[in-house]
Write a protein that holds these residues in place. Structure first.
Motif, mmCIF file in Angstrom:
data_model
loop_
_atom_site.group_PDB
_atom_site.id
_atom_site.type_symbol
_atom_site.label_atom_id
_atom_site.label_comp_id
_atom_site.label_asym_id
_atom_site.label_seq_id
_atom_site.Cartn_x
_atom_site.Cartn_y
_atom_site.Cartn_z
ATOM 1 N N MET A 462 0.835 -1.197 0.000
ATOM 2 C CA MET A 462 0.000 0.000 0.000
ATOM 3 C C MET A 462 0.868 1.244 0.000
ATOM 4 S SD MET A 462 -2.994 -0.923 -0.299
ATOM 5 C CE MET A 462 -2.419 -2.315 -1.210
ATOM 6 N N SER A 467 -0.433 0.501 -8.410
ATOM 7 C CA SER A 467 -1.558 -0.386 -8.662
ATOM 8 C C SER A 467 -1.286 -1.706 -7.967
ATOM 9 C CB SER A 467 -1.781 -0.583 -10.158
ATOM 10 O OG SER A 467 -0.558 -0.850 -10.784
ATOM 11 N N PHE A 468 -2.367 -2.455 -7.743
ATOM 12 C CA PHE A 468 -2.252 -3.647 -6.925
ATOM 13 C C PHE A 468 -2.977 -4.813 -7.592
ATOM 14 C CE2 PHE A 468 -3.995 -6.556 -3.813
ATOM 15 C CZ PHE A 468 -2.910 -6.827 -2.990
ATOM 16 N N THR A 482 -4.177 1.580 -6.453
ATOM 17 C CA THR A 482 -4.041 1.356 -5.026
ATOM 18 C C THR A 482 -4.880 2.338 -4.209
ATOM 19 O OG1 THR A 482 -1.780 0.804 -5.533
ATOM 20 C CG2 THR A 482 -2.364 0.941 -3.224
#
Lengths: 505, 360
Positions: A462, A467-468, A482
């Motif tokens: 985080m 982006s995740f 994110t």
């Protein structure tokens, strides 16, 4: 105040060159969840090993229920009601749950009786588990249940848990916490080791903080902020890595429709992966260990080759290329396992600098090695990444885990990659060093490198990723921005509770 | 209580000292063994280690040291490359035999022509014979993942059968009155690997061994391929990560060992042995394994180890004839050397601590 369950009085243990525990004293109350906080190398493991009889203290004493307690081996500690769940499971993949549990017992009962006991205990504590399933097929959360049940069968008075949530999804963590709450309500004390401050705040009644082997303070976690606890652990004010607003450039790395069979029997097959990373972007890949992280790194580093078009860098198909050719193109990587994979344990740091640096740093000409330049490259890594070692001639295995990690990351970062892939970049690294590694990754991204960061530390992802996406049983969820992601959403991307039943207690 | 404690990094001192300590320990316990056999231990040890170098007949034995030492060093250098990378070629004896057969065969094809190019062609033939024999386990390993230890060892026995076959058939001396064995190359100038200086024991095999030592030293310390060999041996996963191609490495290491063993066979058959016979091979290929380890798989160490090993061979022979020691006792003596070396090796990575007995 009632008598504490276990009282540690002035425990000291020194190893050659380092005092692991220096007159540590604290009490664990009856039915208390007691947190033991500290950075890596603060002496948590040594302390727990003394309680569990694996290590003998040089001085100081322990009092268990008012009686002197000096276990000479784990068996004695278990006999006195101490049980421990280790961070690394000691289970045999090819055996089933009941067989694994029987292996750890002094006098195992008949398999049928044992299975019945396992069912009984697992249901009482809300940890449903089929005794006849093969361990190799279980998820990490279920494996941990096996270890916990193994402990609970001994009816412990004190349960020691070493970083139990590092392998769990947020939903699985909730299930575990319910079990622990139930144990507490029955009067079992728990010594809970972690460096994840938020969970300690929700779960623990009391916390003892270790720094450099000393007890530096105690607190009630619910009433102390995470930041204050962190600063007690580190002893200084913490620097939060800075990220400047970045504009992403064109796509640097493009994976489409990538499927790879599992490289080994208990490995994970990658199924139909899609992802793109742009210049300057940090993509965080979360997920519980063993869901394809190692394989994803292998596919990107070139250790596992695929169809040429499955992996593209700046539009060029590179799926068939090996590690050296990819390095030449600017795709660098740092695997999770430091000793034996990212670095050769018995070789010097200079030789380890050569291991990945030969192509981009020009450390060879016509196959002949330039040792002088290799050594200066190693010295540069040591200097810029603050690697604590007497010099580049020292063997990699002589470095502490965190220092070697700094070396391994530094080695790749200093080669100015166009695409950098890291797996667990700050695993086992102290908070200050972790912050500097994250900062280095962010700085690299700011200069236009596309970064893929595979990690099990959600806080880390985080903090640094734009982006995740999450890996779950070899599948990658669609990447999302994110900002604005909630913990629940992340947990669901990671596979929720992996089909584990929630405790009904 | 004795406790072994792992050193943070391997001890340089012990790494150098263990071979010396192993030789001393072998001398001591070998002496005990000889005493138990009713011989004077001091005299026996002196005979083995002193007599060949400085005794009355050392003018004869000293050249023998080079003659016995050269094939050992040559083969051990090749083996050490593979051993460093975790590739266990223990079939050097077979590669040695095939080098001798092919090399001698190439030469004999020209008999009785005298020409300068015959010996060089034989050298190439010897290298080729050893190489092709080593390629069998190499290719099987690369293609099918077979175990090179087994395949290379089994091929030794195949090579011995080939040796018997050619001694009795293909290469048999037509003027040899029916005795098995080829023509004697010593009596044919173009094919003779003669001493370069009369009475020195120095022949082309010794020169090649020295070149191989230098080549191996440069390869291991200054070249990427040598770095990859060492890396593969120490951390195979890291080697893969570094981009090492395992198949290429297997082919190179086994191939190099085969070439050097084949050359050793050729120089032997064209020089000291003189001819192909059924019992041409005397176990250099196996003894070279001991030499490689005794020399720490290090080129310079192998030269020293080859010398020590040659010394025990020659000294052992003298002890057999002068003192009547059984040949088995000499073999036990040589075995002890490897045993002590491996045992003492522990001290490179561990230190021994005497811990006070803990009170329970």
């Amino acid at each position: 105040m009632t008598t504490p369950l276990l009282s540690l009085q002035g425990l000291t243990k020194a190893y050659p060159g380092v005092v692991a525990n220096d007159t540590v004293s604290f009490d664990i109350g009856q039915g208390e969840v007691h947190a033991l906080l500290g950075e890596n190398g603060a002496g948590k493991s040594t302390l727990v090993k003394m309680i569990y009889g694996l290590v003998k203290p040089d001085s100081g004493k322990m009092v268990l229920n008012g009686q002197a307690f000096a276990p000479t081996e784990p068996r004695a500690a278990r006999a006195d009601g101490i049980a421990m769940v280790f961070q690394h499971f000691s289970l045999f993949d090819a055996l089933n749950v009941a067989e694994n549990i029987a292996l750890g017992m002094e006098n195992p009962p008949k398999m049928g009786d044992l299975a019945a006991r396992i069912r009984e205990v697992s249901e009482t504590y809300g940890l449903p588990l089929d005794p006849f399933r093969t361990v190799g097929d279980l998820s990490a959360g279920e494996r941990q249940r096996v270890e916990i049940i193994r402990c609970l069968l001994q009816d412990p008075k004190l349960l020691i848990m070493d970083e139990p949530t590092s392998v769990l999804t947020p939903q699985e963590v909730d299930i575990l916490f319910e079990t622990l709450q139930k144990l507490r309500s029955e009067g079992t004390s728990i010594l809970y080791i972690s460096h994840k401050l938020e969970e300690i705040r929700t779960l623990c009644d009391h916390a003892t903080i270790l720094r450099l082997g000393k007890n530096v303070g105690e607190c009630t976690p619910a009433e102390t902020s995470a930041r204050d606890m962190a600063e007690m652990m580190v002893g200084t004010t913490l620097q939060t890595p800075e990220r400047s607003g970045r504009d992403f450039g064109e796509v640097s790395l493009d994976i489409s429709g990538l499927s790879v069979p599992s490289p080994s029997e208990f490995g994970t097959a990658l199924r139909n992966l899609h992802l793109t990373v742009r210049r300057g972007e940090v993509l965080g890949v979360g997920g519980v260990a063993g869901n394809g992280q190692d394989e994803l790194l292998g596919v990107l580093s070139g250790e596992i080759t695929t169809a040429p078009d499955a992996v593209k860098m700046k539009g060029q198909p590179i799926g068939k290329l090996g590690p050296t050719a990819r390095r030449k193109l600017g795709l660098l990587s740092a695997p999770e396992e430091r000793l034996g994979h990212a670095a050769a344990p018995d070789m010097s740091l200079t030789e380890n600098a050569l291991l990945t640096g030969s192509v981009r740093e020009g450390l060879e000409s016509n196959g002949f090695l330039k040792w002088g330049e290799t050594q200066s490259f190693a010295e540069r890594i040591i200097k810029e990444f603050d690697v604590r070692t007497p010099g580049p001639d020292n063997a990699a295995r002589s470095l502490s885990g965190g220092n070697l990690q700094k070396f391994v990351i530094g080695r790749e970062v200093l080669q100015n990659p166009d695409v950098l892939v890291v797996n667990q970049p700050t695993w086992g690294v102290d908070a200050a060093a972790a912050a500097s590694i994250r900062q280095a990754i962010l700085d690299l991204a700011a200069k236009g490198t596309a970064v893929v960061c595979i990690s099990q530390d959600l806080d880390e992802l985080m903090e640094i990723s734009d982006s995740f996406a999450a890996l779950n049983e070899g599948r990658l969820s669609a990447p999302r921005e994110t900002t604005g992601l909630t913990v629940d959403e992340i947990g669901l991307m990671m596979g929720g509770a992996h089909g584990m039943e929630v405790a009904h207690v | 209580m004795i406790v072994l404690e792992k050193r943070p990094q391997p001890s340089q001192t012990w790494s150098m000292a263990t071979p010396v300590v192993a030789v001393l320990a072998t001398m001591f316990f070998g002496g005990v063994l000889f005493a138990a056999l009713g011989k004077n231990p001091i005299e026996a040890i002196m005979t083995i280690f002193w007599e060949p170098l400085f005794g009355e007949f050392s003018f004869y034995y000293r050249p023998q040291l080079l003659i016995k030492g050269a094939p050992l060093v040559l083969i051990a250098i090749g083996l050490s490359l593979g051993f460093r990378a975790g590739i266990w070629n223990i079939g050097a004896e077979g590669q040695y035999i095939m080098g001798a057969i092919v090399g001698a065969g190439v030469g004999l094809a020209f008999y009785p022509l005298e020409a300068w190019y015959i010996f060089p062609l034989m050298v190439i033939g010897g290298a080729f014979g050893g190489w092709i024999w080593a390629m069998i386990p190499a290719i099987l390993k690369v293609r099918f993942g077979t175990n090179e230890i087994l395949v290379s060892l089994m091929l030794v026995y195949v090579a011995e059968q080939m040796l018997a076959s050619v001694s009795l058939g293909l290469l048999k001396n037509p003027e040899g009155y029916g005795f098995p064995g080829s023509r004697n190359l010593q009596s044919w100038d173009s094919a003779h690997n003669a001493e370069l200086f009369a009475g020195s024991g120095m022949h082309w095999g010794v020169v090649t061994a020295l070149i191989a030592v230098i080549f191996a030293y440069v390869l291991l310390n200054r070249h990427m391929l040598g770095f990859h060999i060492r890396l593969t041996g120490e951390a195979p996963r890291a080697a893969k990560f570094a981009g090492v191609n395992p198949a290429r490495l297997i082919l190179f290491c086994l191939g190099a060992a085969g070439v050097l063993a084949g050359l050793a066979g050729l120089f032997e058959v064209a020089g000291p042995a003189g001819q192909i016979t059924i019992d041409f091979n005397v176990g250099y290929g196996f003894t070279a394994i001991i030499v490689a380890f005794l020399g720490r798989l290090h080129p310079v160490g192998i030269v020293l180890a080859g010398g020590v090993m040659a010394l025990t061979y020659i000294g052992g022979d003298i002890a057999q004839s002068n003192l009547g020691l059984p040949s088995a006792a000499i073999q036990v003596f040589q075995g002890m050397l490897l045993f002590f070396l491996l045992a003492l090796d522990l001290l490179t990575n561990y230190r021994i601590r005497l811990a006070s007995k803990e009170v329970a």
